[in-house]
Design a protein around this motif. Structure first.
Motif, PDB file in Angstrom:
ATOM      1  N   GLU A  10       0.806  -1.142  -0.022  1.00 23.58           N
ATOM      2  CA  GLU A  10       0.189   0.050   0.025  1.00 23.58           C
ATOM      3  C   GLU A  10       0.949   1.156  -0.084  1.00 23.58           C
ATOM      4  N   GLY A  42       0.993   5.829  -0.224  1.00 32.67           N
ATOM      5  CA  GLY A  42       0.309   6.770  -0.157  1.00 32.67           C
ATOM      6  C   GLY A  42       1.188   8.165  -0.572  1.00 32.67           C
ATOM      7  N   MET A  64       2.871  12.234   0.722  1.00 33.46           N
ATOM      8  CA  MET A  64       3.174  13.040   1.739  1.00 33.46           C
ATOM      9  C   MET A  64       3.747  14.231   1.223  1.00 33.46           C
ATOM     10  N   PRO A 116       2.818   3.325   4.106  1.00 34.31           N
ATOM     11  CA  PRO A 116       2.672   3.230   5.324  1.00 34.31           C
ATOM     12  C   PRO A 116       3.358   2.064   6.362  1.00 34.31           C
ATOM     13  N   GLY A 156       7.178   7.333   6.069  1.00 32.08           N
ATOM     14  CA  GLY A 156       6.357   8.504   6.411  1.00 32.08           C
ATOM     15  C   GLY A 156       6.894   9.413   7.874  1.00 32.08           C
ATOM     16  N   GLY A 170       1.023   3.152  12.647  1.00 29.12           N
ATOM     17  CA  GLY A 170       1.146   3.589  11.358  1.00 29.12           C
ATOM     18  C   GLY A 170       1.216   5.480  11.313  1.00 29.12           C
ATOM     19  N   THR A 171       1.151   6.078  10.401  1.00 30.42           N
ATOM     20  CA  THR A 171       0.978   7.464  10.356  1.00 30.42           C
ATOM     21  C   THR A 171       0.394   8.019   9.052  1.00 30.42           C
ATOM     22  N   GLU A 172      -0.633   9.067   8.960  1.00 33.10           N
ATOM     23  CA  GLU A 172      -0.955   9.799   8.039  1.00 33.10           C
ATOM     24  C   GLU A 172      -0.461  10.888   7.746  1.00 33.10           C
ATOM     25  N   GLU A 173       0.415  11.420   8.473  1.00 35.02           N
ATOM     26  CA  GLU A 173       0.990  12.592   8.516  1.00 35.02           C
ATOM     27  C   GLU A 173       2.559  12.531   8.506  1.00 35.02           C
ATOM     28  N   TYR A 185       5.954  11.857  10.359  1.00 32.24           N
ATOM     29  CA  TYR A 185       5.873  11.499  11.818  1.00 32.24           C
ATOM     30  C   TYR A 185       7.044  12.115  12.300  1.00 32.24           C
TER      31      TYR A 185
END
Length: 620
Positions: free
Chosen positions: A191, A193, A195, A346, A370, A418-421, A423
């Protein structure tokens, strides 16, 4: 040209350098592949190392035998210990670095390691067979084989740069993006993403009016990062502080309609704790000014880094807004600030060793996971490099617990939550921060680094000597009895209650008004032979005595929770056979694949009842 290696490291940033150095020092033949040999260990953003929590990470890297601390010490132009007014758990070393010297020292360090080879190229394909990586293919079509591969691609995977309405491919100013790897990894089942990060404009220091700003000096007695015998900093350069104002904000707003962030052309999330200046004035509209740190890029250059003014607005708006800042009225810009958007993966797809779950012998480290920050990247590179070497040698995995280091906290946070922004490490992320101080990183970690062959015999011998000195000084403080007539005059000068009867020196050291600054005076009066103990030994001994009750309590809590950390689940555990698990809990456990009950308990979406079910199944 050799075509087969033990470890291939892709990327020559902070993560890649530590990974290559660690694996090579431990005995692996390493190939470092980087797109540009001239930008190895480039400080792409601010020219500084350390800071709150980040300084602790640099000291931990050094304690384990990594190089970031040594190179920072050799190339710093200013040093400050942050948060000295707070407790020792918050003390954080930070240095202003010479950008060019830092990169050059890293390159020399790697070149002086005979186990490190180099190749300038871009990797666009992994060689994978039977769910295991066995090499890479470069943009020039050259194939290199390896027993393990570490990806440290930074901001270059499909990197896209933005300045106002202008957009172009690239991972850093003047350097192309890397393509191919993301697409292949997604095909393999990973997966991915997007940033975003950014950087401020660089300014000609000769055009600034420093008299209108607040000077920020380094410490009178500058410290250092490394526990080894690195040179002391003699001549320091000043930094400066100024502020934005309403006129600056009004000028910046004129470019909002062309902002890639506000128009939606940037999709990736940026670092919440290091926002762009346009984001700051938009989110904090009630504030009429924001702090700007004016930082020199090096010892022998006039180039200035404008910390706090990260932006992707049009370059003409950037310059007009800058010239409305106090002291910047005649500022000349060397190059504008920009934003860069890039691919990441991720980190819940990783093991604690930073090896991927899907592909054996493949490791990720740095911004690909991330994170943001040189220090966060470097420590991941170190752990990935160690474990890439261990994979080659068929040795046990090397990990650090949350109770052992900030490095352990960072990696555990990444793979379990995990992290969506992007870290970033903070002291607040560590539940055992009183134990994880910057002063005792060597006591916590050097023996671990020595046992795996990374920290040298000299480092280990220095640790043993330090521990002996601490024990000797501790005994002296605990056994020494102080009479009122010998100390009361001094206690009065410190606003501390005079003694009424003879007391142990230990009771005086524990008084809250006896601080890190004046405790040396107390010891000099009461223990004249303390001259044989260096400042580091004195500081750590006093901290251990002064905070022993807190430290004991925190150690007991850590030991209790470590029982769960030692309860192994196994990454191949079949969660589907436990029908009582919640649907969400089962899904998160299958995705993250924790190796212990402790790790499972920290996964978002795994409930206490899910943990209870696991414990019952395991006979606990």
């Amino acid at each position: 040209m050799t075509s087969s290696y033990d470890v291939i490291v892709v990327g020559g940033g902070h993560a890649g350098c530590e990974a290559a150095y660690a694996a090579a020092t431990m005995g692996s033949q390493v190939l470092l592949i980087t797109m540009n040999m001239q930008t190895i260990a480039q400080m792409s953003c601010n020219p500084a190392m350390g800071g709150v929590a980040k300084g602790q990470i640099v000291r931990e890297i050094d304690a384990l035998g990594g190089m970031s601390g040594i190179i920072s010490d050799k190339t710093m132009i200013q040093f400050r210990m942050l948060n000295r007014s707070k407790g020792p758990a918050m003390w954080s070393p930070r240095c202003q670095s010479d950008r060019h010297a830092f990169a050059w020292e890293w390159r020399k360090t790697l070149e002086n390691n005979n186990n490190v080879s180099f190749w300038q190229d871009s990797v666009n394909e992994l060689l994978v067979k039977d769910n295991a990586v066995y090499g890479v293919k470069t943009m020039m079509g050259i194939v290199f084989h390896a027993k393990s591969v570490v990806l440290t691609n930074g901001t270059f995977l499909n990197g896209r740069m933005f300045i106002g309405e202008k957009t172009f491919g690239g991972g850093r100013t003047g350097e192309a993006a890397a393509s191919g790897l993301t697409e292949q990894l997604v095909e393999l089942g990973f997966e991915s993403g997007r940033m975003k990060t950014g950087t401020p404009p660089r300014i000609d220091g000769r055009s600034l009016n420093y008299e209108a700003m607040e000077e920020q000096l380094g410490d009178t007695k500058p410290g250092k990062f490394s526990y080894s015998d690195t040179p002391a900093l003699i001549e320091q350069k000043s930094c400066w502080i100024t502020y934005t104002n309403q006129a600056v904000h009004d000028e910046l707003k004129t470019g909002f309609e062309k902002s890639p962030m506000f128009t939606g052309r940037i999709k990736g999330l940026g670092p919440r704790y290091c926002p762009s200046v346009e984001d700051k004035i938009n989110r904090f509209a009630d504030k009429d000014r924001h702090q700007i740190f004016v930082e020199p890029e090096g010892k022998d250059t006039v180039e200035i880094y404008v910390n706090g003014f990260s932006t992707s607005l049009p370059e003409d708006v950037q310059l007009r807004a800058l010239q409305k800042i106090t002291g910047f009225e005649r500022a000349k810009m060397f190059r504008p600030g920009y934003a860069v958007e890039y691919d990441y993966f991720p980190p819940t797809q990783l093991k604690h060793t930073l090896e991927t779950h899907l592909i054996a012998n493949l490791f990720f480290a740095g911004q690909i996971n991330g994170t943001t920050g040189y220090e966060e990247a470097a420590c991941q590179g170190l752990i990935a490099g160690i474990n890439a070497h261990h994979t080659v040698c068929e040795k046990d995995p090397f990990t650090i617990k949350r109770s052992e280091g900030y490095i352990g906290v960072l990696i555990d946070d990444l793979i379990t939550k995990g992290t969506e922004e992007p870290y970033r490490m903070f002291t607040s992320r560590a539940e055992y921060r009183t134990l994880l101080r910057q002063d005792n990183a060597d006591i916590r970690l050097t023996e671990k680094g020595y046992k795996i062959g990374l920290a040298s015999q000299q480092r280990y011998d220095a640790l043993v000597e330090k521990q002996q000195k601490i024990a000797e000084l501790t005994d002296a403080i605990q056994s020494k009895r102080v009479k009122p007539e010998g100390i009361n005059d001094w206690l009065t000068t410190q606003n501390s209650s005079p003694l009424r009867e003879t007391a142990t020196l230990r009771t005086l050291v524990k008084r809250p008004e006896i601080t890190a600054e004046n405790v040396s005076e107390l010891l000099a009066i009461t223990l004249p032979d303390t001259t044989k103990f260096n400042e580091e030994v004195v500081e750590q001994t006093v901290i251990e005595i002064k905070y022993e009750d807190y430290l004991l309590r925190e150690k007991q809590n850590a030991d209790k929770l470590d029982r769960w950390e030692n309860l192994s689940i196994g990454t191949e555990f079949d969660y589907d056979k436990l029908k009582a698990l919640s649907f969400e809990g089962r899904d998160k456990l299958k995705r993250t694949r924790p190796s212990t009950i402790g790790q499972a308990s920290r996964i978002s979406g795994v409930s206490p009842s899910d943990i209870s079910i696991l414990l019952v199944y395991m006979g606990r």
